[in-house]
Design an enzyme around this catalytic site. Structure first.
Site, PDB file in Angstrom:
ATOM      1  N   HIS A   1       0.863  -1.181   0.000  1.00  0.00           N
ATOM      2  CA  HIS A   1       0.000   0.000   0.000  1.00  0.00           C
ATOM      3  C   HIS A   1       0.903   1.236   0.000  1.00  0.00           C
ATOM      4  O   HIS A   1       2.027   1.204   0.495  1.00  0.00           O
ATOM      5  CB  HIS A   1      -0.879   0.031   1.249  1.00  0.00           C
ATOM      6  CG  HIS A   1      -1.965  -0.992   1.257  1.00  0.00           C
ATOM      7  ND1 HIS A   1      -3.118  -0.829   1.970  1.00  0.00           N
ATOM      8  CD2 HIS A   1      -2.081  -2.195   0.638  1.00  0.00           C
ATOM      9  CE1 HIS A   1      -3.900  -1.867   1.812  1.00  0.00           C
ATOM     10  NE2 HIS A   1      -3.290  -2.722   1.004  1.00  0.00           N
TER      11      HIS A   1
ATOM     12  N   GLU B   1       0.914   3.873   1.835  1.00  0.00           N
ATOM     13  CA  GLU B   1       1.367   4.284   3.160  1.00  0.00           C
ATOM     14  C   GLU B   1       2.552   3.448   3.638  1.00  0.00           C
ATOM     15  O   GLU B   1       3.527   3.991   4.167  1.00  0.00           O
ATOM     16  CB  GLU B   1       0.232   4.136   4.194  1.00  0.00           C
ATOM     17  CG  GLU B   1      -0.996   4.948   3.896  1.00  0.00           C
ATOM     18  CD  GLU B   1      -2.084   4.191   3.147  1.00  0.00           C
ATOM     19  OE1 GLU B   1      -3.261   4.382   3.477  1.00  0.00           O
ATOM     20  OE2 GLU B   1      -1.760   3.422   2.215  1.00  0.00           O
TER      21      GLU B   1
ATOM     22  N   CYS C   1      -6.407   1.961   5.773  1.00  0.00           N
ATOM     23  CA  CYS C   1      -7.017   0.701   6.198  1.00  0.00           C
ATOM     24  C   CYS C   1      -6.414   0.288   7.547  1.00  0.00           C
ATOM     25  O   CYS C   1      -5.473   0.919   8.029  1.00  0.00           O
ATOM     26  CB  CYS C   1      -6.756  -0.368   5.144  1.00  0.00           C
ATOM     27  SG  CYS C   1      -5.019  -0.906   5.073  1.00  0.00           S
TER      28      CYS C   1
ATOM     29  N   CYS D   1      -2.523  -0.221   7.406  1.00  0.00           N
ATOM     30  CA  CYS D   1      -1.771   1.025   7.281  1.00  0.00           C
ATOM     31  C   CYS D   1      -1.898   1.885   8.529  1.00  0.00           C
ATOM     32  O   CYS D   1      -0.921   2.521   8.944  1.00  0.00           O
ATOM     33  CB  CYS D   1      -2.226   1.774   6.039  1.00  0.00           C
ATOM     34  SG  CYS D   1      -1.792   0.871   4.521  1.00  0.00           S
TER      35      CYS D   1
END
Length: 168
Positions: A72, A74, A102, A105
């Site tokens: 991801h 992040e 999410c 993260c």
């Protein structure tokens, strides 16, 4: 079909504070990372980490490209920032993300001891920074993150809407 991401109306003409101006500046950079991710066929989410006004890390989603469920935006930006700063504690840093993080993260933001999170569009289905749950501000944890949501949310949500409309 209802969108996973809430659309926030454009901001009304109001005075823009310096902090707001900085937030918009760094969110624009995160949106650029999101657009580059979309160009690679990735879900358009971008993240930027700044410290003392300087971008120290920037990334877009790479789950498909890297064939890695943890890639991801992040997580990738946090890894870059930790490498640049030479340690895992990212105190004094702000992370800007185009979509509310999410649970994975949000946990990484907490673990990295990032001081502040600024996100664009809320994620009503998986958001872990205020929408569905609030990991980064859970009082049972030993570190809490200051959160500002909705910064340039309309643009962030529109980026996602356009991407998913084209995929259908």
């Amino acid at each position: 079909m209802a969108s996973l991401y809430a659309i926030i109306p454009a901001e009304v003409n109001q005075p823009v504070l310096m902090k707001d101006r900085d937030d918009q500046k760094f969110m624009r950079r995160a949106l650029k990372e999101a657009r580059m991710a979309a160009a690679r066929g990735e879900v358009p989410v971008g993240a930027v980490i700044e410290q003392r006004g300087e971008v120290i890390a920037a990334a877009g989603n790479k789950r498909e490209t890297a064939k890695d469920p943890t890639a991801h935006a992040e997580i990738l930006a946090i890894r870059q920032a930790a490498e640049k700063l030479g340690g895992w504690r990212l105190r004094g840093c702000t992370i800007y993300v185009t979509v509310e993080p999410c649970p994975m993260c949000a946990g990484a933001i907490y673990q990295a001891r990032i001081d502040r999170l600024v996100f664009g569009a809320p994620d009503l289905k998986a958001g872990a920074c205020g929408s569905l749950m609030d990991i980064v501000r859970d009082g049972r944890l030993n570190h809490r993150v200051e959160v500002t949501g909705g910064v340039m949310a309309g643009m962030a949500a529109e980026t996602l809407r356009v991407f998913f409309t084209a995929r259908r």
